[in-house]
Design an enzyme around this catalytic site. Structure first.
Site, short mmCIF file in Angstrom:
data_model
loop_
_atom_site.label_atom_id
_atom_site.label_comp_id
_atom_site.label_asym_id
_atom_site.label_seq_id
_atom_site.Cartn_x
_atom_site.Cartn_y
_atom_site.Cartn_z
N GLY A 167 50.11 -9.98 -53.67
CA GLY A 167 49.66 -11.91 -54.17
C GLY A 167 48.60 -12.19 -53.55
O GLY A 167 48.24 -13.27 -54.10
N ILE A 168 47.61 -11.59 -52.57
CA ILE A 168 46.41 -12.25 -52.41
C ILE A 168 45.62 -12.17 -52.94
O ILE A 168 44.58 -12.79 -53.16
CB ILE A 168 45.88 -11.96 -50.75
CG1 ILE A 168 47.41 -11.94 -49.36
CG2 ILE A 168 44.95 -12.06 -50.28
CD1 ILE A 168 47.35 -11.33 -48.23
N THR A 245 39.40 -9.16 -45.95
CA THR A 245 40.29 -9.66 -45.39
C THR A 245 41.88 -9.26 -45.17
O THR A 245 42.18 -9.21 -44.47
CB THR A 245 40.54 -11.08 -46.08
OG1 THR A 245 41.46 -11.01 -47.16
CG2 THR A 245 39.75 -11.94 -45.70
N ALA A 246 41.85 -7.43 -45.38
CA ALA A 246 43.08 -6.75 -45.15
C ALA A 246 43.30 -6.32 -43.42
O ALA A 246 43.83 -7.33 -43.09
CB ALA A 246 42.77 -5.75 -46.20
N ARG A 247 42.60 -5.22 -43.03
CA ARG A 247 42.73 -4.50 -42.30
C ARG A 247 40.53 -3.88 -41.91
O ARG A 247 40.79 -2.69 -42.77
CB ARG A 247 43.91 -3.50 -42.17
CG ARG A 247 44.69 -4.03 -41.58
CD ARG A 247 44.81 -5.08 -40.27
NE ARG A 247 46.47 -5.47 -40.00
CZ ARG A 247 46.79 -6.62 -39.98
NH1 ARG A 247 46.08 -8.01 -41.24
NH2 ARG A 247 48.08 -6.64 -39.55
N ASP A 271 36.79 -10.25 -41.72
CA ASP A 271 37.63 -11.10 -40.60
C ASP A 271 38.27 -10.03 -39.75
O ASP A 271 39.38 -10.94 -39.37
CB ASP A 271 38.38 -12.23 -41.75
CG ASP A 271 39.95 -13.13 -40.61
OD1 ASP A 271 38.76 -13.58 -40.49
OD2 ASP A 271 40.53 -12.69 -40.86
N GLU A 276 39.60 -4.47 -33.04
CA GLU A 276 39.36 -4.93 -32.53
C GLU A 276 40.53 -5.43 -31.07
O GLU A 276 41.34 -5.05 -30.60
CB GLU A 276 40.64 -5.96 -33.32
CG GLU A 276 40.04 -6.43 -34.96
CD GLU A 276 40.85 -6.92 -35.98
OE1 GLU A 276 41.88 -7.75 -35.05
OE2 GLU A 276 40.45 -7.29 -37.14
N HIS A 294 39.08 -12.50 -36.43
CA HIS A 294 40.44 -12.02 -37.77
C HIS A 294 41.60 -13.20 -37.50
O HIS A 294 42.01 -13.52 -36.72
CB HIS A 294 41.06 -11.35 -36.68
CG HIS A 294 42.37 -10.59 -37.46
ND1 HIS A 294 43.26 -9.26 -37.35
CD2 HIS A 294 43.18 -11.17 -38.39
CE1 HIS A 294 43.98 -9.33 -38.16
NE2 HIS A 294 44.48 -10.36 -38.98
#
Length: 331
Positions: A167-168, A245-247, A271, A276, A294
């Site tokens: 979807g993204i 932008t995933a992980r 991101d 993190e 993030h």
């Protein structure tokens, strides 16, 4: 008495929606436990939450009670059969342990598509044009930093590859196409929803070798950890860019940094990071890369959508015995 639902964390934007969705079919209670040990005691026989049937989970509650790992799921009362996670990514949730206990886990796909895709497009533009470098230089008292003209590029005519066409990824396509980019994608299989002018490339290395920009949009799991490693990065064109932008752990961060240092990669827009909230200081010291903390879904519209979808999963579970967004590992 209606079945009990435990809210782990806060409902920041969808309190009224919660009343509309769950009123009359559930007794909604907020977690008061202040520690993991206290929570486990509350789950035990005779405890405050010993008869709950479902949980709404907001990740900030983990600061008090820890991640929903194997120990967590083993501590749940036998009455609990649904765990509604507020988030599209669920790598912090021990889904296999949940399944072993007969507990369904749901996530919130779709709710984050717009916010994550716009974050990806921002990183794409800022990184290609070196806008973050320019802004940082201006804020520190300078103006137009040396090296920008020599390294910045326009988007038109560039080949952008999306790794993971869910979807993204589909939303990213709709946002990027007007810039005049050629868009390719690699997935486990072709996505029938992808536009006809977006080309599927089955071979990963053939895909990577054609790209000016790689946009990573795949979930983190046992199979995708380190998926973009040294070999994959070196298969990309010299001077190419990675947007993630995933992980963070989907990419081998050390291999990525080495490729930035030796010039094989022209830049990155991130991101997400491996450790993190810690960010490798070598990345911090590179003015030509774009870094965000993030914040891909950090806006009230996206967060409300996520809360509503998570609550809807609980509602459907209560009414039908299952929710619409049961994660694949629990099917």
């Amino acid at each position: 008495m209606p079945p009990k639902i435990l809210i782990m964390g806060e409902l920041y934007w969808a309190k009224r929606d919660a009343e509309e969705l769950l009123s009359g079919i559930a007794d909604v209670i907020s977690m008061e436990s202040q520690s993991r040990d206290e929570l486990f005691k509350d789950f035990a026989s005779g405890g405050r939450y010993s008869d709950i049937v479902g949980i709404y989970h907001e990740h900030l509650s983990d600061k008090r009670t820890g991640h929903p790992d194997e120990e967590f799921f083993n501590a749940l009362p036998t009455s609990c059969k649904w765990f509604a996670h507020k988030g599209a990514g669920y790598d912090s949730v021990a889904v296999h342990s949940a399944k072993a206990r007969g507990i369904g886990v749901s996530n919130t796909p779709g709710a984050v598509d717009e916010a994550t895709a716009t974050t990806g497009v921002f990183l794409l533009i800022a990184t290609m044009r070196r806008f973050s470098w320019c802004e940082a230089n201006l804020r520190s008292g300078g103006f137009n930093p040396k090296g920008v003209e020599e390294s910045a590029r326009d988007l038109s005519g560039k080949t952008v590859g999306i790794l993971g066409m869910g979807g993204i990824g589909l939303k990213m396509v709709s946002y990027i196409q007007p810039f005049g980019c050629e868009i390719l994608y690699h997935n486990r299989r072709p996505n029938a929803l992808a536009p006809s002018n977006v080309r599927y490339v089955a071979d990963l290395y053939d895909f990577l070798g054609q790209l000016d920009v790689l946009m990573v949009s795949m979930p983190l799991n046992e199979k995708t950890r380190g998926f973009v490693g040294e070999k994959e990065i070196r298969a990309m064109r010299k001077g190419s860019i990675i947007i993630n932008t995933a992980r963070g752990p989907v990419i081998d961060e050390e291999a990525m940094i080495q490729a930035l240092q030796d010039g094989h990669l022209g830049s990155v827009g991130l991101d997400v990071f491996v450790k993190e909230p810690q960010v490798d200081q070598r990345l911090i010291g590179m003015p030509h890369v774009t870094l965000l903390p993030h914040v891909g879904t950090e806006n009230q519209d996206a967060r409300r959508k996520m809360e509503v979808v998570a609550l809807t999963n609980l509602r459907e579970f209560l009414l039908t015995g299952t929710g619409p967004n049961l994660v694949p590992e629990c099917r």
